[in-house]
Design a protein around this motif. Sequence first.
Motif, PDB file in Angstrom:
ATOM      1  N   ILE A   4       0.876  -0.966  -0.020  1.00 17.50           N
ATOM      2  CA  ILE A   4       0.117  -0.085  -0.068  1.00 17.50           C
ATOM      3  C   ILE A   4       0.768   1.226  -0.057  1.00 17.50           C
ATOM      4  CG2 ILE A   4      -1.930   1.179   1.092  1.00 17.50           C
ATOM      5  CD1 ILE A   4      -2.489  -1.425   2.509  1.00 17.50           C
ATOM      6  N   ASN A   5       0.821   1.971  -0.988  1.00 18.71           N
ATOM      7  CA  ASN A   5       1.752   3.290  -1.187  1.00 18.71           C
ATOM      8  C   ASN A   5       0.772   4.201  -0.747  1.00 18.71           C
ATOM      9  OD1 ASN A   5       3.716   4.783  -2.305  1.00 18.71           O
ATOM     10  ND2 ASN A   5       2.743   5.232  -4.148  1.00 18.71           N
ATOM     11  N   LYS A   6       1.514   5.192  -0.012  1.00 18.98           N
ATOM     12  CA  LYS A   6       0.780   6.547   0.494  1.00 18.98           C
ATOM     13  C   LYS A   6      -0.331   5.812   1.540  1.00 18.98           C
ATOM     14  CE  LYS A   6       1.679   9.017  -3.790  1.00 18.98           C
ATOM     15  NZ  LYS A   6       1.015   9.879  -4.717  1.00 18.98           N
ATOM     16  N   PHE A   7       0.161   4.790   2.467  1.00 15.03           N
ATOM     17  CA  PHE A   7      -0.955   4.243   3.340  1.00 15.03           C
ATOM     18  C   PHE A   7      -1.647   5.559   4.365  1.00 15.03           C
ATOM     19  CE2 PHE A   7       3.040   4.109   5.708  1.00 15.03           C
ATOM     20  CZ  PHE A   7       2.501   4.136   7.251  1.00 15.03           C
ATOM     21  N   ASP A   8      -0.629   6.430   4.743  1.00 18.90           N
ATOM     22  CA  ASP A   8      -0.923   7.256   5.666  1.00 18.90           C
ATOM     23  C   ASP A   8      -1.943   8.292   5.219  1.00 18.90           C
ATOM     24  OD1 ASP A   8       1.342   7.994   4.023  1.00 18.90           O
ATOM     25  OD2 ASP A   8       2.156   9.174   5.839  1.00 18.90           O
ATOM     26  N   LEU A  58       0.339  -9.006   2.946  1.00 19.15           N
ATOM     27  CA  LEU A  58       0.782  -7.689   3.025  1.00 19.15           C
ATOM     28  C   LEU A  58       2.215  -7.751   2.921  1.00 19.15           C
ATOM     29  CD1 LEU A  58      -0.217  -4.354   2.961  1.00 19.15           C
ATOM     30  CD2 LEU A  58       0.251  -4.875   5.624  1.00 19.15           C
ATOM     31  N   ALA A  59       2.956  -7.082   2.031  1.00 21.86           N
ATOM     32  CA  ALA A  59       4.667  -6.998   1.523  1.00 21.86           C
ATOM     33  C   ALA A  59       4.909  -5.898   2.446  1.00 21.86           C
ATOM     34  CB  ALA A  59       4.807  -7.116   0.197  1.00 21.86           C
ATOM     35  N   GLY A  60       4.050  -4.817   2.334  1.00 21.77           N
ATOM     36  CA  GLY A  60       4.381  -3.500   3.080  1.00 21.77           C
ATOM     37  C   GLY A  60       3.559  -2.383   2.796  1.00 21.77           C
ATOM     38  N   ARG A  61       3.959  -1.293   3.550  1.00 26.03           N
ATOM     39  CA  ARG A  61       3.136  -0.167   3.452  1.00 26.03           C
ATOM     40  C   ARG A  61       4.428   1.072   3.240  1.00 26.03           C
ATOM     41  NH1 ARG A  61       1.780  -2.062   8.230  1.00 26.03           N
ATOM     42  NH2 ARG A  61      -0.193  -3.129   8.356  1.00 26.03           N
ATOM     43  N   ILE A  62       4.099   1.976   2.441  1.00 23.03           N
ATOM     44  CA  ILE A  62       5.003   3.091   2.081  1.00 23.03           C
ATOM     45  C   ILE A  62       4.306   4.222   2.402  1.00 23.03           C
ATOM     46  CG2 ILE A  62       6.604   4.169   0.415  1.00 23.03           C
ATOM     47  CD1 ILE A  62       6.726   1.625  -1.061  1.00 23.03           C
ATOM     48  N   ARG A  63       4.906   5.084   3.154  1.00 20.82           N
ATOM     49  CA  ARG A  63       4.313   6.328   3.705  1.00 20.82           C
ATOM     50  C   ARG A  63       4.535   7.480   2.638  1.00 20.82           C
ATOM     51  NH1 ARG A  63       6.660   6.575   8.907  1.00 20.82           N
ATOM     52  NH2 ARG A  63       7.429   4.414   8.294  1.00 20.82           N
ATOM     53  N   TYR A  64       3.544   8.300   2.584  1.00 16.21           N
ATOM     54  CA  TYR A  64       3.775   9.248   1.677  1.00 16.21           C
ATOM     55  C   TYR A  64       4.911  10.245   2.046  1.00 16.21           C
ATOM     56  CZ  TYR A  64       3.255  13.967  -0.530  1.00 16.21           C
ATOM     57  OH  TYR A  64       3.234  14.988  -1.280  1.00 16.21           O
TER      58      TYR A  64
END
Length: 104
Positions: free
Chosen positions: A36-40, A60-66
């Motif tokens: 999930i890109n820009k999860f925040d 879920l492989a990961g989350r990338i913050r904005y």
Amino acid sequence: ADLVLIVTEPTLSGMHDLERVADLASGFNIPSLVCINKFDLNPDMTASIEDYAAKRGVKLAGRIRYDEAFTKAQIMKATVLEYTGAAVSEDVRALWKNITYALG
């Protein structure tokens, strides 16, 4: 392909795209992971995406913050990892670690 990495953003459009790609990968019996890109930017939609993925058996492989560092890195013709040591770099490193682990 050995694995499909589905990168989505926490929007309704992102959720629909996730569903379509997950269906496609499943039809070819290819394991999938989701990032999930820009999860925040939308915590509620992020939670919905995570719930949907879990129900589908897509890990879920990961989350990338904005982070504006991505744009700044592009301007400098560098990756975000080369450009900054900020938290977003750790997000990307954790994502890569999870992908390589999934590949065995």
